[in-house]
Design a protein around this motif. Structure first.
Motif, PDB file in Angstrom:
ATOM      1  N   CYS A  32       6.898   4.105  65.060  1.00 47.88           N
ATOM      2  CA  CYS A  32       6.067   2.927  65.475  1.00 47.88           C
ATOM      3  C   CYS A  32       6.751   1.684  64.972  1.00 47.88           C
ATOM      4  O   CYS A  32       7.453   1.981  64.169  1.00 47.88           O
ATOM      5  CB  CYS A  32       4.830   3.184  64.655  1.00 47.88           C
ATOM      6  N   ASN A  33       6.586   0.715  65.558  1.00 48.38           N
ATOM      7  CA  ASN A  33       7.213  -0.607  65.421  1.00 48.38           C
ATOM      8  C   ASN A  33       6.318  -1.274  64.252  1.00 48.38           C
ATOM      9  O   ASN A  33       5.510  -1.550  64.271  1.00 48.38           O
ATOM     10  CB  ASN A  33       7.113  -1.408  66.588  1.00 48.38           C
ATOM     11  N   LEU A  34       7.047  -1.325  63.104  1.00 47.42           N
ATOM     12  CA  LEU A  34       6.604  -1.795  61.840  1.00 47.42           C
ATOM     13  C   LEU A  34       6.304  -3.406  61.949  1.00 47.42           C
ATOM     14  O   LEU A  34       5.418  -3.730  61.384  1.00 47.42           O
ATOM     15  CB  LEU A  34       7.809  -1.684  60.561  1.00 47.42           C
ATOM     16  N   LEU A  35       7.237  -4.017  62.775  1.00 55.37           N
ATOM     17  CA  LEU A  35       7.041  -5.333  62.953  1.00 55.37           C
ATOM     18  C   LEU A  35       5.796  -5.663  63.880  1.00 55.37           C
ATOM     19  O   LEU A  35       5.289  -7.039  63.729  1.00 55.37           O
ATOM     20  CB  LEU A  35       8.202  -5.970  63.348  1.00 55.37           C
ATOM     21  N   SER A  36       5.407  -4.962  64.540  1.00 53.14           N
ATOM     22  CA  SER A  36       4.279  -5.507  65.462  1.00 53.14           C
ATOM     23  C   SER A  36       2.719  -4.644  65.121  1.00 53.14           C
ATOM     24  O   SER A  36       1.797  -4.986  65.691  1.00 53.14           O
ATOM     25  CB  SER A  36       4.537  -5.032  67.136  1.00 53.14           C
TER      26      SER A  36
END
Length: 149
Positions: A32-36
């Motif tokens: 999963c995208n940590l930033l979004s």
């Protein structure tokens, strides 16, 4: 084997190595995208457990490296506020297996927790490598896609 929810910075070579090690040990990795990710303070806080605030931070984040943010000088609320505003500050990866949450990729801890050996056997995790260092520190392109390994 475990189903590991793996919050990463997409495109990070270090995170790719970490996911590959987990997959080679037989774990299913959901990246999963940590930033979004739509973080809340409570949800993010769960990953840090009893670690000191300074261990919550990505030491390679530009504002940390430049000395603009000094993790040792922050309290819990201040650290969480900064991380919610700028997720690049969050140490990665964030890992979740069932109801347990961890931050960072520490092979010995992960081996004791879910195992890093082949076919369910505990192996001596490679400790000589720094598993949290990206081999491409200037690589800043983030992919929003999620993948399953």
């Amino acid at each position: 084997m475990a189903n590991v929810i793996f919050y990463e910075k997409p495109g990070c070579a270090g995170n790719a190595r970490q996911k590959a090690l987990l997959a080679s040990a037989g774990h299913r990795v959901l990246a999963c995208n940590l930033l979004s990710e739509p973080w809340t303070a409570d949800r993010l806080r769960a990953f840090f457990g009893s670690r000191p605030v300074a261990e919550w931070f990505n030491r390679a984040a530009p504002r940390v490296k430049a000395g603009e943010i000094v993790p040792e000088q922050l309290d819990e609320a201040g650290a969480l506020a900064l991380m919610l505003a700028e997720p690049l500050l969050i140490r990665r990866p964030l890992l979740q297996v069932e109801k347990r949450f961890e931050v960072g990729f520490e092979p010995t801890l992960i081996d004791q927790w879910i195992g890093l050996g082949q076919a369910g056997q505990t192996a001596s995790p490679p400790s000589a490598n720094n598993w949290e260092t990206c081999s491409k520190p200037s690589h800043a392109k983030a992919c929003a896609a999620q993948e399953i390994i």
